[in-house]
Design a protein around this motif. Structure first.
Motif, short mmCIF file in Angstrom:
data_model
loop_
_atom_site.label_atom_id
_atom_site.label_comp_id
_atom_site.label_asym_id
_atom_site.label_seq_id
_atom_site.Cartn_x
_atom_site.Cartn_y
_atom_site.Cartn_z
N ALA A 1 0.15 12.54 2.69
CA ALA A 1 -0.32 11.26 3.29
C ALA A 1 -1.83 11.18 3.15
O ALA A 1 -2.38 10.11 2.85
CB ALA A 1 0.08 11.20 4.77
N ARG B 1 0.92 4.08 -2.81
CA ARG B 1 0.74 5.51 -2.52
C ARG B 1 1.90 6.32 -3.11
O ARG B 1 1.70 7.40 -3.66
CB ARG B 1 0.64 5.74 -1.02
CG ARG B 1 -0.72 5.37 -0.45
CD ARG B 1 -0.92 5.89 0.96
NE ARG B 1 0.02 5.36 1.91
CZ ARG B 1 -0.16 4.27 2.65
NH1 ARG B 1 -1.29 3.60 2.52
NH2 ARG B 1 0.75 3.88 3.50
N ALA C 1 1.39 6.56 -6.77
CA ALA C 1 0.31 7.51 -7.05
C ALA C 1 0.84 8.94 -6.90
O ALA C 1 0.49 9.82 -7.70
CB ALA C 1 -0.86 7.28 -6.10
N LEU C 2 1.66 9.18 -5.91
CA LEU C 2 2.24 10.51 -5.71
C LEU C 2 3.12 10.89 -6.90
O LEU C 2 3.04 12.01 -7.41
CB LEU C 2 3.04 10.53 -4.40
CG LEU C 2 3.75 11.82 -4.07
CD1 LEU C 2 2.75 12.97 -3.93
CD2 LEU C 2 4.54 11.67 -2.79
N LYS D 1 0.91 11.78 -9.74
CA LYS D 1 0.34 13.11 -9.57
C LYS D 1 1.38 14.18 -9.88
O LYS D 1 1.07 15.20 -10.49
CB LYS D 1 -0.18 13.30 -8.13
CG LYS D 1 -1.53 12.69 -7.90
CD LYS D 1 -2.02 13.06 -6.51
CE LYS D 1 -3.39 12.49 -6.28
NZ LYS D 1 -3.95 12.91 -5.00
N ALA E 1 0.84 -1.21 0.00
CA ALA E 1 0.00 0.00 0.00
C ALA E 1 0.87 1.25 0.00
O ALA E 1 0.57 2.23 -0.71
CB ALA E 1 -0.93 -0.01 1.21
N ALA E 2 1.96 1.23 0.79
CA ALA E 2 2.86 2.39 0.82
C ALA E 2 3.50 2.58 -0.55
O ALA E 2 3.63 3.72 -1.03
CB ALA E 2 3.92 2.20 1.90
N GLU F 1 -3.68 12.59 0.81
CA GLU F 1 -3.97 12.37 -0.60
C GLU F 1 -3.68 10.93 -0.99
O GLU F 1 -4.38 10.35 -1.80
CB GLU F 1 -3.13 13.32 -1.48
CG GLU F 1 -3.57 14.74 -1.46
CD GLU F 1 -2.65 15.63 -2.30
OE1 GLU F 1 -1.94 15.09 -3.16
OE2 GLU F 1 -2.67 16.84 -2.10
N GLY F 2 -2.60 10.39 -0.44
CA GLY F 2 -2.19 9.01 -0.79
C GLY F 2 -3.15 7.97 -0.28
O GLY F 2 -3.28 6.91 -0.85
N LYS F 3 -3.88 8.29 0.77
CA LYS F 3 -4.83 7.34 1.31
C LYS F 3 -6.07 7.43 0.50
O LYS F 3 -6.84 6.74 0.17
CB LYS F 3 -5.13 7.63 2.77
CG LYS F 3 -3.94 7.33 3.67
CD LYS F 3 -4.27 7.62 5.11
CE LYS F 3 -3.05 7.40 6.00
NZ LYS F 3 -3.26 7.74 7.36
#
Length: 146
Positions: free
Chosen positions: A142, A107, A110-111, A114, A103-104, A144-146
């Protein structure tokens, strides 16, 4: 003749006393035998009772040994199940940590996406530089990543 008769009378009297004494001894022996026979009968009854009790104790010992064996088997199964449960718990924790890491990583990807979309991504720059360059706090990232 009188002296012979007197002697015969004494001999007969002595023989009568001997017979009387032997009869008394025989009666005492008979009483002793009866007493001994009664004691033997009591001892036989006691041996019979003790044999029956011994058999009961042996049966109880066998039943106790079987119960002990069943208890040991159940304890071993419980210990084995507890060991398997600990192993499963440890595996679940490993899987959870793996999921957290995945998951990390997602994220972080995804960051990066973005940042690429916003045009702020340049190879060679660290994520801290992106955060500073964009003016975004790590807490916001953090969220936004969730």
């Amino acid at each position: 003749l009188e002296s012979a008769a007197s002697r015969n009378k004494e001999l007969l009297q002595q023989q009568a006393e001997d017979v009387e004494r032997k009869m008394t001894e025989a009666e005492e022996q008979l009483k002793d035998q009866d007493s001994t026979a009664h004691e033997i009968s009591e001892l036989q009854a006691r041996v019979s009772t003790l044999t029956a009790k011994n058999l009961q104790l042996e049966n109880a010992a066998v039943a106790g040994a079987e119960e002990l064996s069943r208890a040991r088997t159940l304890r071993q199964k419980a210990e084995q199940q507890a060991h398997e449960a600990k192993r499963a718990e440890a595996e679940a924790k490993r899987q959870q940590r793996k999921a957290v890491l995945i998951a990390a990583g997602l994220r972080a990807q995804a960051l990066v996406l973005k940042l690429k979309e916003s045009g702020g991504y340049e190879s060679g720059r660290s994520s801290t530089e992106y955060v500073g360059a964009r003016g975004v706090s790590e807490r916001e990232l953090a969220a936004e990543g969730k």
